[in-house]
Design a protein around this motif. Structure first.
Motif, mmCIF file in Angstrom:
data_model
loop_
_atom_site.group_PDB
_atom_site.id
_atom_site.type_symbol
_atom_site.label_atom_id
_atom_site.label_comp_id
_atom_site.label_asym_id
_atom_site.label_seq_id
_atom_site.Cartn_x
_atom_site.Cartn_y
_atom_site.Cartn_z
ATOM 1 N N THR A 195 42.203 46.282 41.751
ATOM 2 C CA THR A 195 43.251 47.244 42.065
ATOM 3 C C THR A 195 43.423 47.452 43.564
ATOM 4 O O THR A 195 44.549 47.613 44.044
ATOM 5 C CB THR A 195 42.927 48.600 41.412
ATOM 6 O OG1 THR A 195 42.790 48.416 40.003
ATOM 7 C CG2 THR A 195 44.007 49.630 41.684
ATOM 8 N N ARG A 196 42.307 47.422 44.311
ATOM 9 C CA ARG A 196 42.339 47.900 45.703
ATOM 10 C C ARG A 196 42.020 46.850 46.759
ATOM 11 O O ARG A 196 42.350 47.054 47.933
ATOM 12 C CB ARG A 196 41.353 49.057 45.847
ATOM 13 C CG ARG A 196 41.652 50.237 44.948
ATOM 14 C CD ARG A 196 40.512 51.233 44.932
ATOM 15 N NE ARG A 196 40.189 51.727 46.264
ATOM 16 C CZ ARG A 196 39.082 52.397 46.553
ATOM 17 N NH1 ARG A 196 38.179 52.626 45.619
ATOM 18 N NH2 ARG A 196 38.873 52.819 47.785
ATOM 19 N N ALA A 197 41.385 45.763 46.405
ATOM 20 C CA ALA A 197 40.936 44.807 47.420
ATOM 21 C C ALA A 197 42.121 44.143 48.123
ATOM 22 O O ALA A 197 43.118 43.803 47.480
ATOM 23 C CB ALA A 197 40.042 43.743 46.792
ATOM 24 N N PRO A 198 42.022 43.928 49.435
ATOM 25 C CA PRO A 198 43.110 43.280 50.167
ATOM 26 C C PRO A 198 43.118 41.762 50.013
ATOM 27 O O PRO A 198 44.039 41.106 50.494
ATOM 28 C CB PRO A 198 42.827 43.673 51.620
ATOM 29 C CG PRO A 198 41.345 43.855 51.672
ATOM 30 C CD PRO A 198 40.953 44.416 50.342
ATOM 31 N N CYS A 199 42.098 41.199 49.378
ATOM 32 C CA CYS A 199 42.039 39.750 49.181
ATOM 33 C C CYS A 199 42.040 39.446 47.683
ATOM 34 O O CYS A 199 41.978 40.350 46.837
ATOM 35 C CB CYS A 199 40.786 39.163 49.834
ATOM 36 S SG CYS A 199 39.240 39.660 49.035
ATOM 37 N N GLY A 226 49.422 38.078 39.698
ATOM 38 C CA GLY A 226 49.724 38.870 40.883
ATOM 39 C C GLY A 226 49.476 40.337 40.616
ATOM 40 O O GLY A 226 49.541 40.802 39.477
ATOM 41 N N ALA A 227 49.160 41.081 41.670
ATOM 42 C CA ALA A 227 48.954 42.525 41.562
ATOM 43 C C ALA A 227 49.622 43.195 42.739
ATOM 44 O O ALA A 227 49.432 42.777 43.885
ATOM 45 C CB ALA A 227 47.465 42.868 41.530
ATOM 46 N N SER A 230 33.715 48.699 35.993
ATOM 47 C CA SER A 230 34.520 49.597 36.829
ATOM 48 C C SER A 230 34.654 49.051 38.242
ATOM 49 O O SER A 230 35.697 49.206 38.891
ATOM 50 C CB SER A 230 33.905 51.001 36.859
ATOM 51 O OG SER A 230 32.674 51.007 37.543
ATOM 52 N N VAL A 231 33.611 48.390 38.740
ATOM 53 C CA VAL A 231 33.676 47.779 40.073
ATOM 54 C C VAL A 231 34.727 46.669 40.085
ATOM 55 O O VAL A 231 35.545 46.567 41.003
ATOM 56 C CB VAL A 231 32.303 47.235 40.487
ATOM 57 C CG1 VAL A 231 32.420 46.378 41.737
ATOM 58 C CG2 VAL A 231 31.327 48.381 40.724
ATOM 59 N N SER A 232 34.716 45.829 39.053
ATOM 60 C CA SER A 232 35.690 44.747 38.980
ATOM 61 C C SER A 232 37.107 45.297 38.926
ATOM 62 O O SER A 232 38.011 44.780 39.591
ATOM 63 C CB SER A 232 35.419 43.875 37.746
ATOM 64 O OG SER A 232 34.152 43.270 37.827
ATOM 65 N N ARG A 233 37.313 46.336 38.132
ATOM 66 C CA ARG A 233 38.650 46.937 38.050
ATOM 67 C C ARG A 233 39.074 47.529 39.396
ATOM 68 O O ARG A 233 40.221 47.384 39.819
ATOM 69 C CB ARG A 233 38.679 48.016 36.969
ATOM 70 C CG ARG A 233 38.685 47.481 35.552
ATOM 71 C CD ARG A 233 39.029 48.572 34.552
ATOM 72 N NE ARG A 233 38.039 49.641 34.559
ATOM 73 C CZ ARG A 233 36.926 49.630 33.827
ATOM 74 N NH1 ARG A 233 36.662 48.594 33.051
ATOM 75 N NH2 ARG A 233 36.072 50.642 33.877
ATOM 76 N N SER A 234 38.141 48.193 40.065
ATOM 77 C CA SER A 234 38.467 48.775 41.365
ATOM 78 C C SER A 234 38.818 47.697 42.380
ATOM 79 O O SER A 234 39.774 47.827 43.148
ATOM 80 C CB SER A 234 37.292 49.617 41.871
ATOM 81 O OG SER A 234 37.575 50.180 43.128
ATOM 82 N N LEU A 235 38.050 46.622 42.390
ATOM 83 C CA LEU A 235 38.346 45.519 43.306
ATOM 84 C C LEU A 235 39.709 44.921 43.013
ATOM 85 O O LEU A 235 40.509 44.670 43.920
ATOM 86 C CB LEU A 235 37.267 44.438 43.181
ATOM 87 C CG LEU A 235 35.911 44.750 43.809
ATOM 88 C CD1 LEU A 235 34.877 43.728 43.352
ATOM 89 C CD2 LEU A 235 36.006 44.766 45.323
ATOM 90 N N GLY A 250 47.638 51.430 52.751
ATOM 91 C CA GLY A 250 46.741 52.571 52.582
ATOM 92 C C GLY A 250 45.529 52.185 51.755
ATOM 93 O O GLY A 250 45.411 51.066 51.272
ATOM 94 N N PRO A 251 44.579 53.116 51.563
ATOM 95 C CA PRO A 251 43.327 52.799 50.907
ATOM 96 C C PRO A 251 43.433 52.627 49.404
ATOM 97 O O PRO A 251 42.525 52.089 48.771
ATOM 98 C CB PRO A 251 42.445 54.012 51.236
ATOM 99 C CG PRO A 251 43.412 55.141 51.430
ATOM 100 C CD PRO A 251 44.629 54.519 52.050
ATOM 101 N N LEU A 252 44.520 53.093 48.788
ATOM 102 C CA LEU A 252 44.635 53.027 47.339
ATOM 103 C C LEU A 252 45.635 51.968 46.933
ATOM 104 O O LEU A 252 46.692 51.809 47.533
ATOM 105 C CB LEU A 252 45.070 54.387 46.772
ATOM 106 C CG LEU A 252 44.114 55.555 47.035
ATOM 107 C CD1 LEU A 252 44.705 56.826 46.459
ATOM 108 C CD2 LEU A 252 42.735 55.287 46.442
#
Length: 290
Positions: free
Chosen positions: A129-133, A257-258, A122-127, A263-265
């Protein structure tokens, strides 16, 4: 200022593989390496409980994990500048914060035990999805993780959503002196209007030609910037996730690419990235496209 490659470590075999991959990447690009172990015991217990046996054992375990990770990275690449830290946060919050000042964040694909493994997923998926890098999930077979002279594969969706991924893939291919496979999958429409009997031409060829023209357009600028990178255009009919998973079997890295929004999401991961993060035979790099 050079931004580091950040690695989330938890002591699992999967995270050790992530350390190896990230250390190789840091050495390849001349970047510092930052090792981060997220541990909540200090935050939840507080100073009044720091001498308790359970807390002491957690503290010793956390120190052992980060020390082992540091030693492993230094043994492989003593020239790389390494920083290591234990942070009193959950892994998702810690790595998302680190991602704001990182070149890339690297994780393994599993953690310690079934519960931690699920959390790490779940951490990997969140990263992703949301990480700026850029986020790299180190998975797949050992020879693929060790960059054994396989190609860099980049999935090309369209020029507006693939630009950052394409540039990242060219940069990696040039640094590794690898071939770059630029892959564009195409599909026939599920319901096609009945062609007029006087019209000629093969609709399948038309869709393939359109895919080829789009691929040429998407690669044009990056090819000019990296004229020494050998590029193979791969235009294949079929579902994109099936096509890319097939190519991952012989690749050193799969780049996707993603989309991102302000914003935060982040926007939800598509089916292609989701499938790659779970089933690719090589490490997967998810590159944000704004």
């Amino acid at each position: 200022m050079l931004l580091p490659i950040v690695v989330g470590v938890d002591g699992s075999e999967s995270s050790l593989g992530a350390i190896d991959w990230a250390a190789d990447e840091a050495a390849l690009h001349g970047l510092p390496l930052r090792l981060v172990h997220a541990c909540l015991w200090e935050r939840y217990e507080g100073p009044a409980f720091t001498e308790a046996a359970g807390v002491a054992s957690e503290r010793l375990l956390a120190r052992a994990i980060i020390d082992r990770a540091t030693e492993r990275a230094r043994q492989g690449h003593p020239e790389v500048q390494i920083d290591a830290d234990i942070v009193p946060e959950d892994a998702e919050a810690a790595l998302l914060r680190e991602a704001r000042r990182a070149t890339a964040v690297v994780t393994g694909c599993r953690g310690r035990g079934p519960i931690t493994g699920a959390l790490l997923g779940s951490v990997s998926r969140s990263l992703a999805t949301r990480a700026p890098c850029t986020v790299v999930v180190v998975r797949g077979r050992q020879k693929n993780r060790q960059a054994a002279n396989g190609p860099i594969v980049v999935g090309v969706d369209d020029p507006t959503s693939s630009t950052a991924a394409i540039r990242f893939a060219f940069h990696e291919a040039q640094a590794r002196r690898s071939v770059l496979d630029a892959v564009r999958a195409w599909r026939r429409p599920a319901h096609r209007a009945q062609a007029h009997p006087l019209l000629v031409g093969n609709p399948a060829h038309e869709h393939e030609d359109q895919a080829g023209a789009l691929l040429d357009r998407a690669l044009r600028d990056a090819e000019r910037e990296h004229p020494d990178v050998p590029v193979r255009r791969v235009i294949t009919e079929g579902p994109a996730h099936h096509v890319l998973l097939t190519h991952s079997a012989t690749a050193d890295l799969l780049v996707l690419g993603a989309p991102r929004r302000h914003g935060p999401l982040g926007l939800p991961l598509g089916s292609v990235a989701h499938a790659a993060l779970h089933h690719a035979d090589c490490p997967v790099a998810v590159v944000p496209q704004r």
